[in-house]
Design an enzyme around this catalytic site. Structure first.
Site, PDB file in Angstrom:
ATOM      1  N   THR A   1       5.703 -43.542 -15.908  1.00 57.57           N
ATOM      2  CA  THR A   1       4.942 -43.319 -17.136  1.00 57.57           C
ATOM      3  C   THR A   1       3.488 -43.757 -17.008  1.00 57.57           C
ATOM      4  O   THR A   1       2.600 -43.165 -17.631  1.00 57.57           O
ATOM      5  CB  THR A   1       5.624 -44.051 -18.309  1.00 57.57           C
TER       6      THR A   1
ATOM      7  N   LYS B   1       8.756 -33.926  -8.656  1.00 60.54           N
ATOM      8  CA  LYS B   1       9.606 -33.617  -9.798  1.00 60.54           C
ATOM      9  C   LYS B   1      10.891 -32.927  -9.332  1.00 60.54           C
ATOM     10  O   LYS B   1      10.928 -32.311  -8.263  1.00 60.54           O
ATOM     11  CB  LYS B   1       8.867 -32.737 -10.797  1.00 60.54           C
TER      12      LYS B   1
ATOM     13  N   ILE C   1      15.717 -47.797 -12.487  1.00 65.88           N
ATOM     14  CA  ILE C   1      16.643 -46.980 -13.263  1.00 65.88           C
ATOM     15  C   ILE C   1      15.999 -45.648 -13.658  1.00 65.88           C
ATOM     16  O   ILE C   1      14.778 -45.542 -13.710  1.00 65.88           O
ATOM     17  CB  ILE C   1      17.114 -47.695 -14.542  1.00 65.88           C
ATOM     18  N   ASN C   2      16.875 -44.664 -13.920  1.00 66.28           N
ATOM     19  CA  ASN C   2      16.416 -43.458 -14.585  1.00 66.28           C
ATOM     20  C   ASN C   2      16.210 -43.818 -16.056  1.00 66.28           C
ATOM     21  O   ASN C   2      16.438 -44.959 -16.461  1.00 66.28           O
ATOM     22  CB  ASN C   2      17.457 -42.341 -14.412  1.00 66.28           C
TER      23      ASN C   2
ATOM     24  N   SER D   1       9.814 -39.479  -9.848  1.00 64.66           N
ATOM     25  CA  SER D   1      10.052 -38.059 -10.090  1.00 64.66           C
ATOM     26  C   SER D   1       9.841 -37.701 -11.556  1.00 64.66           C
ATOM     27  O   SER D   1      10.239 -38.439 -12.457  1.00 64.66           O
ATOM     28  CB  SER D   1      11.482 -37.708  -9.687  1.00 64.66           C
TER      29      SER D   1
ATOM     30  N   CYS E   1      22.535 -35.773 -14.356  1.00 67.29           N
ATOM     31  CA  CYS E   1      22.669 -34.417 -14.898  1.00 67.29           C
ATOM     32  C   CYS E   1      24.106 -34.155 -15.340  1.00 67.29           C
ATOM     33  O   CYS E   1      25.045 -34.690 -14.756  1.00 67.29           O
ATOM     34  CB  CYS E   1      22.286 -33.386 -13.832  1.00 67.29           C
TER      35      CYS E   1
ATOM     36  N   ASN F   1      11.207 -38.200 -23.400  1.00 66.67           N
ATOM     37  CA  ASN F   1      10.999 -36.855 -22.881  1.00 66.67           C
ATOM     38  C   ASN F   1      12.334 -36.127 -22.767  1.00 66.67           C
ATOM     39  O   ASN F   1      13.369 -36.725 -22.474  1.00 66.67           O
ATOM     40  CB  ASN F   1      10.274 -36.893 -21.524  1.00 66.67           C
TER      41      ASN F   1
ATOM     42  N   GLY G   1      10.934 -48.410 -13.667  1.00 65.64           N
ATOM     43  CA  GLY G   1      11.110 -48.677 -15.090  1.00 65.64           C
ATOM     44  C   GLY G   1      10.006 -49.516 -15.700  1.00 65.64           C
ATOM     45  O   GLY G   1      10.021 -50.738 -15.585  1.00 65.64           O
TER      46      GLY G   1
ATOM     47  N   ASN H   1      19.295 -36.888  -8.048  1.00 63.77           N
ATOM     48  CA  ASN H   1      19.364 -37.203  -9.473  1.00 63.77           C
ATOM     49  C   ASN H   1      20.784 -36.954  -9.958  1.00 63.77           C
ATOM     50  O   ASN H   1      21.214 -35.804 -10.077  1.00 63.77           O
ATOM     51  CB  ASN H   1      18.370 -36.332 -10.242  1.00 63.77           C
TER      52      ASN H   1
END
Length: 322
Positions: free
Chosen positions: A285, A64, A210-211, A40, A149, A88, A262, A146
């Protein structure tokens, strides 16, 4: 004699032609044609990459982040390059649930690929609202939640950093939809296994991790932060060892499937995550560096299996030797 000779030739030809290995995996009740998903925030709404790759090749497209209403995101600059990665602070900019359903979803449903929506909110009622909206829509395979947040109702405490709040939001979303749920976990915690177990106990069907890691960069010429938001999420090859460790820990701690994320840039990177217990991987990425990264990785995994005389992707999942 001629017919007999032809039969031998066809038989010999059949022996030489090896069958392609099975790449399909099951995640949260969803059968994916291969274990490669998009991450995402790195693949837009999916259709942006259609000119570069065949979207039908992917195991799943994770879009996203989407909220109940449109969101502008953070002011620029919002992205900066770092050694072996990037920071980012986009701020989860998106067009909102209703606009997505009208404008984007019809363009995606023509593809034979699982569509997973990443959702978020600033409060538990907002998470519930967006989950309920998508629960009524055809063409959506599952939801990724997610929980990285900030909760505006709790003074900015990040949902995924507090066990109690994490449990509350995941349970609320579980009660709001019948769709398969994937909890996307934050690495910015003391013990990742605690939150993986919370996701499992809250009724989630899988976890993804992972985020991004929280990071910062400074321009020494201006003496100012490189991002207008000051801090941002670090992604890319720099975080792969951390991600790999956390995926390994989570896979040992829970029975639900784990999706690894990751710093995955190559097929070899993806295979590492599969070996430590991930049932699928998300490519993030790498999409910015190489628009065909996802398909390249799918083909690389298939080549690895063929080279090692393996007929099924499941033969390598969790097979790391410790």
């Amino acid at each position: 004699m001629v017919a007999k000779a032809e039969g031998k030739r066809l038989k010999a030809k059949g022996k030489k032609e090896k069958q392609s290995p099975n790449l399909s995996v099951e995640i949260a009740g969803m059968v994916l044609k291969n274990p490669v998903m998009t991450a995402s925030g790195t693949f837009g709404y999916g259709i942006e990459y259609a000119p570069y790759i065949d979207l039908n090749r992917l195991g799943a497209i994770v879009l996203k982040g989407l909220s109940a209403r449109p969101r502008k995101g953070n002011p620029p600059p919002r992205i900066c390059e770092t050694p072996s990665g990037m920071l980012n602070a986009i701020g989860l900019e998106n067009i909102g649930a209703e606009a997505f359903i009208k404008e984007k979803l019809p363009l995606l449903t023509k593809y034979d690929t699982k569509i997973i929506l990443n959702i978020f909110g600033d409060s538990i009622p907002e998470y519930v609202e967006v989950a309920e909206v998508f629960d009524r829509v055809d063409g959506i395979t599952g939801l990724e939640i997610n929980i990285s947040c900030p909760n505006v109702q709790k003074g900015g405490m990040v949902f995924g950093a507090d066990p109690v709040i994490a449990s509350e939001v995941l349970t609320a979303v579980r009660n709001a939809t019948s769709l398969p749920l994937i909890a996307k976990l934050s690495p910015n915690v003391t013990d990742i296994t605690t939150f993986a177990k919370i996701a499992e106990d809250s009724g989630c069907n899988a976890v993804s991790l992972i985020n991004t890691l929280l990071g910062m960069a400074v321009d020494v010429r201006t003496k100012r932060p490189m991002l207008a938001n000051i801090t941002g999420g670090l992604s890319g090859p720099a975080i792969k060892p951390v991600a790999l460790r956390m995926v390994w820990q989570a896979a040992k701690a829970v029975k639900i499937p784990v999706i690894g994320i990751g710093g995955i840039m190559t097929a070899e990177d993806a295979i590492e995550f599969l070996l430590v217990g991930a049932r699928a991987v998300q490519i993030g990425t790498a999409n910015f560096v190489n628009p065909t990264a996802t398909v390249d990785i799918i083909e690389g995994i298939e080549e690895y299996l063929t080279k090692n005389n393996l007929s099924d992707i499941n033969q390598i999942i969790g097979r790391v030797v410790i």
